[in-house]
Scaffold this motif. Structure first.
Motif, PDB file in Angstrom:
ATOM      1  N   TRP B  48       0.832  -1.210   0.000  1.00  7.72           N
ATOM      2  CA  TRP B  48       0.000   0.000   0.000  1.00  7.72           C
ATOM      3  C   TRP B  48       0.867   1.261   0.000  1.00  7.72           C
ATOM      4  CZ3 TRP B  48      -4.923   0.297  -1.220  1.00  7.72           C
ATOM      5  CH2 TRP B  48      -5.687  -0.870  -1.162  1.00  7.72           C
ATOM      6  N   GLY B  49       2.010   1.191   0.628  1.00  7.53           N
ATOM      7  CA  GLY B  49       2.917   2.343   0.664  1.00  7.53           C
ATOM      8  C   GLY B  49       3.395   2.698  -0.729  1.00  7.53           C
ATOM      9  N   PHE B  50       3.815   1.685  -1.491  1.00  6.78           N
ATOM     10  CA  PHE B  50       4.298   1.954  -2.855  1.00  6.78           C
ATOM     11  C   PHE B  50       3.145   2.396  -3.756  1.00  6.78           C
ATOM     12  CE2 PHE B  50       7.920  -0.839  -1.549  1.00  6.78           C
ATOM     13  CZ  PHE B  50       8.886   0.145  -1.641  1.00  6.78           C
ATOM     14  N   LEU B  51       1.953   1.835  -3.538  1.00  6.35           N
ATOM     15  CA  LEU B  51       0.787   2.271  -4.313  1.00  6.35           C
ATOM     16  C   LEU B  51       0.504   3.752  -4.035  1.00  6.35           C
ATOM     17  CD1 LEU B  51      -1.599   1.490  -6.187  1.00  6.35           C
ATOM     18  CD2 LEU B  51      -2.909   1.027  -4.132  1.00  6.35           C
ATOM     19  N   GLN B  52       0.615   4.121  -2.762  1.00 10.14           N
ATOM     20  CA  GLN B  52       0.385   5.531  -2.407  1.00 10.14           C
ATOM     21  C   GLN B  52       1.407   6.440  -3.083  1.00 10.14           C
ATOM     22  OE1 GLN B  52      -1.150   6.692   1.212  1.00 10.14           O
ATOM     23  NE2 GLN B  52      -1.133   8.740   0.320  1.00 10.14           N
ATOM     24  N   LEU B  53       2.663   6.005  -3.116  1.00  9.51           N
ATOM     25  CA  LEU B  53       3.701   6.812  -3.775  1.00  9.51           C
ATOM     26  C   LEU B  53       3.336   7.049  -5.236  1.00  9.51           C
ATOM     27  CD1 LEU B  53       7.231   5.550  -2.603  1.00  9.51           C
ATOM     28  CD2 LEU B  53       6.145   7.754  -2.159  1.00  9.51           C
ATOM     29  N   TYR B  54       2.895   5.987  -5.894  1.00  5.03           N
ATOM     30  CA  TYR B  54       2.532   6.059  -7.314  1.00  5.03           C
ATOM     31  C   TYR B  54       1.364   7.028  -7.515  1.00  5.03           C
ATOM     32  CZ  TYR B  54       0.484   4.631 -11.751  1.00  5.03           C
ATOM     33  OH  TYR B  54      -0.059   4.637 -13.005  1.00  5.03           O
ATOM     34  N   VAL B  55       0.311   6.891  -6.678  1.00  3.05           N
ATOM     35  CA  VAL B  55      -0.874   7.742  -6.813  1.00  3.05           C
ATOM     36  C   VAL B  55      -0.521   9.201  -6.508  1.00  3.05           C
ATOM     37  CG1 VAL B  55      -3.170   8.199  -5.862  1.00  3.05           C
ATOM     38  CG2 VAL B  55      -2.469   5.870  -6.340  1.00  3.05           C
ATOM     39  N   ASP B  56       0.307   9.402  -5.464  1.00  2.44           N
ATOM     40  CA  ASP B  56       0.725  10.767  -5.095  1.00  2.44           C
ATOM     41  C   ASP B  56       1.349  11.501  -6.277  1.00  2.44           C
ATOM     42  OD1 ASP B  56      -0.140  10.281  -2.579  1.00  2.44           O
ATOM     43  OD2 ASP B  56       1.838  10.209  -1.635  1.00  2.44           O
ATOM     44  N   GLN B  57       2.140  10.754  -7.070  1.00  2.20           N
ATOM     45  CA  GLN B  57       2.867  11.380  -8.168  1.00  2.20           C
ATOM     46  C   GLN B  57       1.961  11.661  -9.373  1.00  2.20           C
ATOM     47  OE1 GLN B  57       5.943   8.504  -8.719  1.00  2.20           O
ATOM     48  NE2 GLN B  57       6.921   9.017  -6.775  1.00  2.20           N
ATOM     49  N   ASN B  58       0.739  11.101  -9.362  1.00  4.05           N
ATOM     50  CA  ASN B  58      -0.113  11.222 -10.540  1.00  4.05           C
ATOM     51  C   ASN B  58      -1.471  11.856 -10.268  1.00  4.05           C
ATOM     52  OD1 ASN B  58       1.404   9.681 -12.806  1.00  4.05           O
ATOM     53  ND2 ASN B  58       1.623   8.430 -10.967  1.00  4.05           N
ATOM     54  N   ALA B  59      -1.734  12.294  -9.062  1.00  5.68           N
ATOM     55  CA  ALA B  59      -3.033  12.904  -8.777  1.00  5.68           C
ATOM     56  C   ALA B  59      -2.852  13.973  -7.717  1.00  5.68           C
ATOM     57  CB  ALA B  59      -4.018  11.843  -8.283  1.00  5.68           C
ATOM     58  N   SER B  60      -3.332  15.169  -8.019  1.00  7.79           N
ATOM     59  CA  SER B  60      -3.061  16.286  -7.118  1.00  7.79           C
ATOM     60  C   SER B  60      -3.788  16.128  -5.778  1.00  7.79           C
ATOM     61  CB  SER B  60      -3.473  17.598  -7.777  1.00  7.79           C
ATOM     62  OG  SER B  60      -4.851  17.543  -8.092  1.00  7.79           O
ATOM     63  N   PHE B  61      -5.043  15.562  -5.786  1.00  6.66           N
ATOM     64  CA  PHE B  61      -5.774  15.394  -4.529  1.00  6.66           C
ATOM     65  C   PHE B  61      -4.994  14.479  -3.581  1.00  6.66           C
ATOM     66  CE2 PHE B  61      -8.550  12.725  -1.937  1.00  6.66           C
ATOM     67  CZ  PHE B  61      -9.127  13.704  -1.145  1.00  6.66           C
ATOM     68  N   PHE B  62      -4.536  13.364  -4.134  1.00  6.23           N
ATOM     69  CA  PHE B  62      -3.839  12.397  -3.269  1.00  6.23           C
ATOM     70  C   PHE B  62      -2.481  12.911  -2.818  1.00  6.23           C
ATOM     71  CE2 PHE B  62      -6.977   9.576  -5.183  1.00  6.23           C
ATOM     72  CZ  PHE B  62      -7.468   8.983  -4.039  1.00  6.23           C
ATOM     73  N   ALA B  63      -1.910  13.821  -3.651  1.00  5.86           N
ATOM     74  CA  ALA B  63      -0.646  14.416  -3.230  1.00  5.86           C
ATOM     75  C   ALA B  63      -0.843  15.218  -1.944  1.00  5.86           C
ATOM     76  CB  ALA B  63      -0.100  15.317  -4.334  1.00  5.86           C
TER      77      ALA B  63
END
Lengths: 255, 273
Positions: B48-63
Motif C-alpha cells: 500500500w505504501g508503494f501504491l500511495q507513492l505512485y498515486v501521489d505522483q499522478n493525482a493532485s488530490f492524493f498528493a
C-alpha cells in the motif's frame, strides 16, 4: 467435631444429550477420605458423570455437590480444592514440564510453588524431565506429568480417569502406591474411573457399577465378589456388562 | 481438613498472569510464530505504501492527502491483528486440547478473557512496532506523529477487535473447531463496511447506515479528517467509544451465554471438530 458433609453428593442426576440419555437419575454420596471406583463399559455414563462432578457439563436435572458447593452454579467456590487427571486430556505440548507445572501452580494458587514442584518432581521421578517439552515425552512420562499437575494443589477431592493407562506394570504399580500414600496422608477423597480391575481391587474400598446411564450395583469389592459368586472384579464386570446378573435374577425369580 | 491453597477470589491478577505466562512461553518457543506476527503487516504496508507513492505522483488530490493509505493500512492492522491475536491465543488452547484442564481449574471466564486481551496487545506490539518503523524508513510516514489522535484511534480499534474476538471465542467454545475459520475471516467483513480506504460517502445511502453502526468507521473517517484536513474529530471518537461500550457488553454477554450452552451440550468435553 468431625466434618460429616460428603465430599461428593449426587442426587437424582440426569443428563440428556441430543443423541439420547447419558445419565439416568443416579444418586450416590462419597464420604470424605474415601476411595471409590466408577466402573462401566463404553457408553455407561462414567465420563459424563465425572464431567458433571467437575462442573464441565451441567446436569439436565438433579444436583451434584462437591465439598458442599453446587457444581452447576457455584463451582468456583471449590475448584481450587479439587483436581483431575486423565491421560486423555493433554497438557500444552510445546511447554516444558517445568513451565506447565508453573502455569498450573499459579492457576491453582499453590503456596511455595517452587518447593512444591521440586517435591513432586522428586516423588514422581520427573527431575530429569523438567526442562523437556511435554510433547516430546513418552506416554508413561506424560501420565506422570499429568499426575504431578493433579497433585500440585494437594487436592481434597481427586478425580482420576484411568490414571495408569499406557504405563508399564512396574510404573503403574508405583503410581498406585503413590496414590494410596497421598490419599492416606492427605485424607483426600478419590474417585477413580478405570478399566483395570486389578487396580480397582487394590485401591478402592467401594465400587459403583454403571450401565446405560444407571447405577446397577454399588458395594465394596468383597461383597460384590460374594454376591456374583466370582473370584475377580473383572468377572463381575463382565457379568454386569453382558447382562448375566439380570439373566440369573430372572431365572431365580422364575423358580 | 483445610485447603492448602489460597482461597478463591473473584478476579485474580495471579491467574491472569499465569495465562499470559503460558502464552508467552508458547510464543517464544517457536520462531515461526514470532515471524508470522511481523510478516503480513510488513508485506501489506509495503504494498500500500508503494501504491500511495505512485498515486501521489499522478493525482493532485492524493498528493495533498499524503499518508492516508499507509495510515489506513496500519490502523486496519491494529483492528485485524488485535482480533487475530486474541483469537489465536484462544485457539492455541483448542489445538492443544488443553481447554478441559483450564475449565476445571479455578480460572474464571473473566480472567481468561483478560489474559487473551493482554496477549492480543503483546502480539500486536511484536508485529506492529517494527512495521511502523519500516513505514518511517520507506515512506517517511510517522504513525506516532498522530499523537493523542493515535491513542484515540488505537483505543477504539482495539476495543472493537476484542469484542469480535470474545464473540468468536464463544462461538468456537460452543460449536467446536468447525467454527475455527470464523476467527480468520470474520474481520474481513468489516473491511469494506468500515470504509478503511475510502470515505463513507462513497457507499450507497442504505449501506452508510450500516457503516455508521460500526465503531471502526468513525476511526477511519477521523484519520482522513486528520491527515487531509488536519482536524481532530473528537465527536467521531466519542461516538465510536459509545458504540464500542455497547459491542463489548453484547459480546461479553454472548460469550457467557455460549459458555453456559457449551456446558449444557457437553461441548467442553470434546473441544475438537
Amino acid at each position: 467435631m468431625a466434618n460429616t458433609e460428603p465430599a461428593i453428593a449426587a442426587e437424582n442426576l440426569v443428563k440428556v444429550y441430543k443423541a439420547g440419555m447419558a445419565v439416568d437419575g443416579i444418586s450416590f454420596s462419597l464420604p470424605q477420605g474415601s476411595i471409590t471406583a466408577l466402573l462401566g463399559g463404553n457408553g455407561a455414563g462414567k465420563t459424563t458423570t465425572i464431567a458433571m462432578i467437575m462442573g464441565l457439563v451441567m446436569p439436565t436435572s438433579g444436583r451434584i455437590a462437591v465439598l458442599g458447593a453446587d457444581m452447576a452454579r457455584d463451582r468456583h467456590r471449590v475448584l481450587h480444592r479439587m483436581n483431575f487427571e486423565s491421560p486423555y486430556v493433554d497438557m500444552p505440548m510445546r511447554l516444558t514440564v517445568r513451565q506447565n507445572l508453573k502455569v498450573f501452580g499459579l492457576l491453582y494458587g499453590v503456596p511455595d510453588l517452587s518447593g512444591r514442584m521440586r517435591e513432586l518432581a522428586e516423588q514422581l521421578d520427573l527431575v530429569d524431565l523438567l526442562d523437556r517439552p511435554t510433547g516430546k515425552l513418552s506416554a508413561g512420562q506424560k501420565t506422570r506429568v499429568s499426575l504431578a499437575k493433579s497433585l500440585l494443589n494437594r487436592p481434597e477431592v481427586l478425580l482420576l480417569d484411568e490414571p495408569t493407562a499406557s504405563l508399564d506394570p512396574d510404573t503403574a504399580d508405583w503410581v498406585r502406591g503413590h496414590l494410596e500414600t497421598y490419599r492416606k496422608q492427605r485424607g483426600a477423597t478419590v474417585l477413580l474411573a478405570s478399566h483395570n480391575m486389578m487396580e480397582v481391587e487394590r485401591l478402592c474400598e467401594r465400587v459403583i457399577m454403571m450401565k446405560r446411564g444407571v447405577i446397577v450395583d454399588d458395594d465394596n469389592p468383597e461383597r460384590l465378589l460374594a454376591r456374583y459368586g466370582r473370584e475377580t472384579l473383572e468377572d463381575v464386570f463382565l457379568d454386569i456388562a453382558r447382562g448375566r446378573r439380570e439373566a440369573s435374577d430372572m431365572r431365580e425369580a422364575a423358580q | 481438613m483445610s485447603p492448602d491453597v489460597s482461597p478463591p477470589i473473584a478476579f485474580s491478577p495471579q491467574r491472569i498472569a499465569a495465562m499470559v505466562l503460558r502464552y508467552w512461553y508458547l510464543l517464544r518457543s517457536s520462531w515461526p510464530r514470532l515471524l508470522e506476527l511481523i510478516y503480513w503487516p510488513a508485506v501489506q504496508m509495503l504494498m500500500w505504501g508503494f501504491l500511495q507513492l505512485y498515486v501521489d505522483q499522478n493525482a493532485s488530490f492524493f498528493a495533498k492527502a499524503g499518508g492516508t493509505f499507509i495510515g489506513a493500512v496500519l490502523l486496519w492492522d491494529i483492528l485485524f491483528r488485535g482480533q487475530l491475536g486474541f483469537s489465536i491465543s484462544f485457539l492455541e488452547e483448542m489445538w492443544a486440547r488443553n481447554m478441559g484442564n483450564l475449565m476445571m481449574s479455578p480460572l474464571r471466564p473473566g480472567e481468561f478473557v483478560a489474559a487473551l486481551m493482554i496477549m492480543s496487545l503483546v502480539r500486536l506490539a511484536i508485529g506492529m512496532v517494527p512495521v511502523t518503523v519500516l513505514a518511517m524508513i520507506f515512506f517517511g510516514f510517522n504513525l506516532y506523529g498522530l499523537g493523542f489522535a493515535l491513542v484515540a484511534f488505537f483505543a477504539n480499534l482495539i476495543l472493537t477487535s476484542w469484542a469480535v474476538g470474545i464473540l468468536v471465542s464463544g462461538i468456537v467454545l460452543r460449536n467446536g473447531m468447525g467454527a475455527e475459520s470464523m476467527a480468520w475471516t470474520i474481520m474481513f467483513l468489516l473491511l469494506p463496511l468500515t470504509c478503511v480506504y475510502y470515505p463513507v460517502s462513497i457507499l450507497p445511502d442504505w449501506l452508510q447506515v450500516l457503516a455508521w453502526a460500526l465503531p471502526p468507521t468513525y476511526v477511519f473517517e477521523g484519520m482522513r479528517a486528520l491527515l487531509i484536513e488536519q482536524v481532530f474529530r473528537s465527536d467521531l471518537m466519542l461516538a465510536a467509544l459509545g458504540l464500542n461500550a455497547i459491542y463489548m457488553a453484547a459480546a461479553t454477554g454472548a460469550f457467557l451465554k455460549l459458555l453456559e450452552s457449551a456446558r449444557r451440550q457437553g461441548s467442553l468435553l470434546q473441544a475438537g471438530e
